[in-house]
Design an enzyme around this catalytic site. Structure first.
Site, PDB file in Angstrom:
ATOM      1  N   ASN A 193      -2.136  -4.935  12.995  1.00 16.81           N
ATOM      2  CA  ASN A 193      -3.990  -4.519  13.517  1.00 16.81           C
ATOM      3  C   ASN A 193      -4.469  -5.904  14.747  1.00 16.81           C
ATOM      4  O   ASN A 193      -5.877  -6.182  14.653  1.00 16.81           O
ATOM      5  CB  ASN A 193      -5.092  -5.350  12.249  1.00 16.81           C
ATOM      6  CG  ASN A 193      -4.342  -4.280  11.220  1.00 16.81           C
ATOM      7  OD1 ASN A 193      -4.875  -2.979  11.227  1.00 16.81           O
ATOM      8  ND2 ASN A 193      -4.525  -4.480  10.287  1.00 16.81           N
ATOM      9  N   TYR A 208      -6.685  -8.055   7.977  1.00 19.43           N
ATOM     10  CA  TYR A 208      -8.217  -7.879   7.086  1.00 19.43           C
ATOM     11  C   TYR A 208      -9.795  -8.557   6.962  1.00 19.43           C
ATOM     12  O   TYR A 208      -9.633  -9.272   7.237  1.00 19.43           O
ATOM     13  CB  TYR A 208      -7.993  -7.259   6.160  1.00 19.43           C
ATOM     14  CG  TYR A 208      -6.603  -5.959   5.706  1.00 19.43           C
ATOM     15  CD1 TYR A 208      -7.072  -4.433   6.258  1.00 19.43           C
ATOM     16  CD2 TYR A 208      -5.401  -6.557   5.691  1.00 19.43           C
ATOM     17  CE1 TYR A 208      -5.893  -4.443   6.712  1.00 19.43           C
ATOM     18  CE2 TYR A 208      -4.675  -5.602   6.422  1.00 19.43           C
ATOM     19  CZ  TYR A 208      -4.679  -4.443   6.839  1.00 19.43           C
ATOM     20  OH  TYR A 208      -3.988  -3.114   7.190  1.00 19.43           O
ATOM     21  N   ASN A 244      -3.198 -10.382   7.517  1.00 20.33           N
ATOM     22  CA  ASN A 244      -2.926  -8.994   7.982  1.00 20.33           C
ATOM     23  C   ASN A 244      -3.586  -8.806   8.350  1.00 20.33           C
ATOM     24  O   ASN A 244      -3.386  -6.862   9.088  1.00 20.33           O
ATOM     25  CB  ASN A 244      -1.897  -7.908   6.985  1.00 20.33           C
ATOM     26  CG  ASN A 244      -0.849  -8.278   6.483  1.00 20.33           C
ATOM     27  OD1 ASN A 244      -0.175  -9.055   7.135  1.00 20.33           O
ATOM     28  ND2 ASN A 244      -0.085  -7.716   5.223  1.00 20.33           N
ATOM     29  N   THR A 303       1.144  -1.391   0.250  1.00 19.00           N
ATOM     30  CA  THR A 303       0.174   0.755   0.404  1.00 19.00           C
ATOM     31  C   THR A 303       0.711   1.141   0.255  1.00 19.00           C
ATOM     32  O   THR A 303       1.520   1.363   1.006  1.00 19.00           O
ATOM     33  CB  THR A 303      -1.041   0.104   1.331  1.00 19.00           C
ATOM     34  OG1 THR A 303      -1.657  -1.015   1.192  1.00 19.00           O
ATOM     35  CG2 THR A 303      -1.551   1.234   1.835  1.00 19.00           C
ATOM     36  N   HIS A 317      -6.136 -10.894  -0.259  1.00 17.06           N
ATOM     37  CA  HIS A 317      -6.190 -10.813   0.463  1.00 17.06           C
ATOM     38  C   HIS A 317      -6.644 -11.354   1.668  1.00 17.06           C
ATOM     39  O   HIS A 317      -7.433 -11.378   2.072  1.00 17.06           O
ATOM     40  CB  HIS A 317      -5.563  -9.335   1.034  1.00 17.06           C
ATOM     41  CG  HIS A 317      -4.965  -8.731   1.944  1.00 17.06           C
ATOM     42  ND1 HIS A 317      -4.023  -9.150   2.563  1.00 17.06           N
ATOM     43  CD2 HIS A 317      -4.663  -7.127   1.916  1.00 17.06           C
ATOM     44  CE1 HIS A 317      -3.416  -8.823   3.721  1.00 17.06           C
ATOM     45  NE2 HIS A 317      -3.640  -7.236   2.785  1.00 17.06           N
TER      46      HIS A 317
END
Ligand SMILES: Cc1cc2nc3c(=O)[nH]c(=O)nc-3n(C[C@H](O)[C@H](O)[C@H](O)COP(=O)(O)O)c2cc1C
Length: 367
Positions: free
Chosen positions: A238, A183, A181, A27, A178
């Site tokens: 996260n 999400y 991480n 990102t 994805h």
């Protein structure tokens, strides 16, 4: 027979790669109006076309999938047209490019959502910590709304629609789902964020159900040979945790086998910020044994460590993140044993050309 190294060609599903040096998804928060790739995005990826495979920064599957400022999407006609220009530029320079498709789930804020509603997640469990909300500065993560069981299949369809737009409208070579991480998909996988009591919670098979439905829908949409999956079994980013990562992700790797995916991409660092958390047991070796297709490893690798991982059979390919930020010609530098540029951490997220498209490449060698 000589040992496999980073320069040994390999086939990844539908694409043939001249080397095993993958650009990891990153990102960079520089999308233009409408969260659309810009001329700079085109130039950034074009400069890195010598990678065996580029995996783009995470890209929103829908307008409500966003959690950070200026991250691109793949849900509008304009966004697909922007990615078409990126794909064409990378292909013209001889490269291959997949896009990473994501929904951030709870890692968001009403300000990023078109209707200003609460972010959604498997369960109403807020991440500890704060998120960057643009002009509002740092704000605590809100408590997300737990999705109703009947709503969940529509989220799998969002991933499939995004994949179709990526492959058929934008001309990208494939997509990476994805599931890492912290999400949305990872929130379903791990029991630190999934406290559901329906068919999407509880047992490892139930928690893996959403990922399997996404993978099924996306594979059906574009062909499994153009689909990869990214996992971070021991990742704590996260505010993520799971009570038994080996049992959960071992099941996931096994359950992904029948799809015949292009690859499985596992983050399990050997150094740096992505290193294994203290006391954690590595899970990547187990996944490597279970998963039958091409296996990409990531996290803190150097050229030497990458070659060693391939020679040992720990993986089939190695992905590099930060080294590709500062070195558009990372492949050439590895080949020549040339020194690497230092990346400027202050320009990782946001801004314009500085720290994005202005890192120097090596001078060509005289023939
Ligand atoms: C600036 C930056 C942005 C990142 N964005 C993403 C992302 O969008 N999706 C993702 O899966 N990982 C993302 N990552 C993690 C990287 O893909 C990679 O796992 C990490 O940098 C470790 O690899 P490395 O040691 O080779 O850099 C990001 C990392 C950095 C430094």
């Amino acid at each position: 027979m000589s040992a496999v190294d980073l320069f040994t060609p390999v086939r990844l599903g539908a694409v043939e790669l001249p080397n095993r040096i993958v650009m990891a998804p990153m990102t960079r928060s520089r999308a233009g109006a409408g969260n659309t790739p810009t001329d700079l995005t085109v130039e950034y990826y074009r400069q890195r076309a010598s990678a065996g495979l580029i995996i783009t920064e995470a890209t929103q599957v829908s307008a409500d999938a966003q959690g950070y400022p200026d991250t691109p999407g793949i849900h509008t006609v304009e966004q697909a047209a922007g990615w078409r220009r990126v794909a064409d530029a990378v292909h013209a320079d001889g490269g291959r490019i997949f896009t990473q498709i994501w929904h951030v789930g709870r890692i968001s804020h009403p300000m990023f959502r078109p209707d200003g509603s609460q972010p959604v997640a498997p369960s109403a469990i807020a991440a500890r910590g704060e998120l960057y909300a643009g002009a509002a500065g740092m704000v605590p993560f809100p408590v997300p709304r737990a999705l109703e069981t009947a709503e969940i299949p529509a989220y799998a369809r969002l991933f499939a629609d995004a994949a179709k737009r990526a492959v058929f409208d934008a001309g990208l070579d494939g997509v990476e789902i994805h599931a890492a991480n912290g999400y949305l998909i990872d929130q379903f996988l791990r029991d630190g964020t999934n406290a559901r009591t329906d068919a999407y919670g509880g047992s490892v098979a139930n928690r893996a159900r959403f990922l399997m439905e996404v993978t099924e829908a996306v594979s059906h949409a574009v062909g499994a040979q153009r689909v990869g999956v990214r996992l971070s079994p021991n990742g704590t980013f996260n505010d993520m945790k799971d009570s038994d990562p080996a049992a959960l992700f071992g099941h996931v790797a096994e359950a992904l086998n029948p799809f015949g995916l292009a690859f499985l991409h596992v983050i399990e660092g050997i150094g740096g910020p992505q290193a294994l958390p203290e006391g954690a047991t590595p899970v990547a070796p187990l996944l490597r044994r279970i998963f039958k297709g091409p296996f990409i490893i990531n996290g803190g690798f150097t050229r030497e460590a990458g070659d060693a991982a391939l020679a040992n059979g720990d993986a089939d390919l190695v992905s590099f993140g930060v080294p590709f930020i500062g070195n558009p010609d990372l492949v050439e530098r590895f080949k020549r044993g040339a020194p690497l540029n230092e990346p400027d951490r202050g320009t990782f997220y946001g801004g314009a050309a500085k720290g994005y498209t202005d890192y120097p490449a090596l001078e060509p060698v005289e023939a």
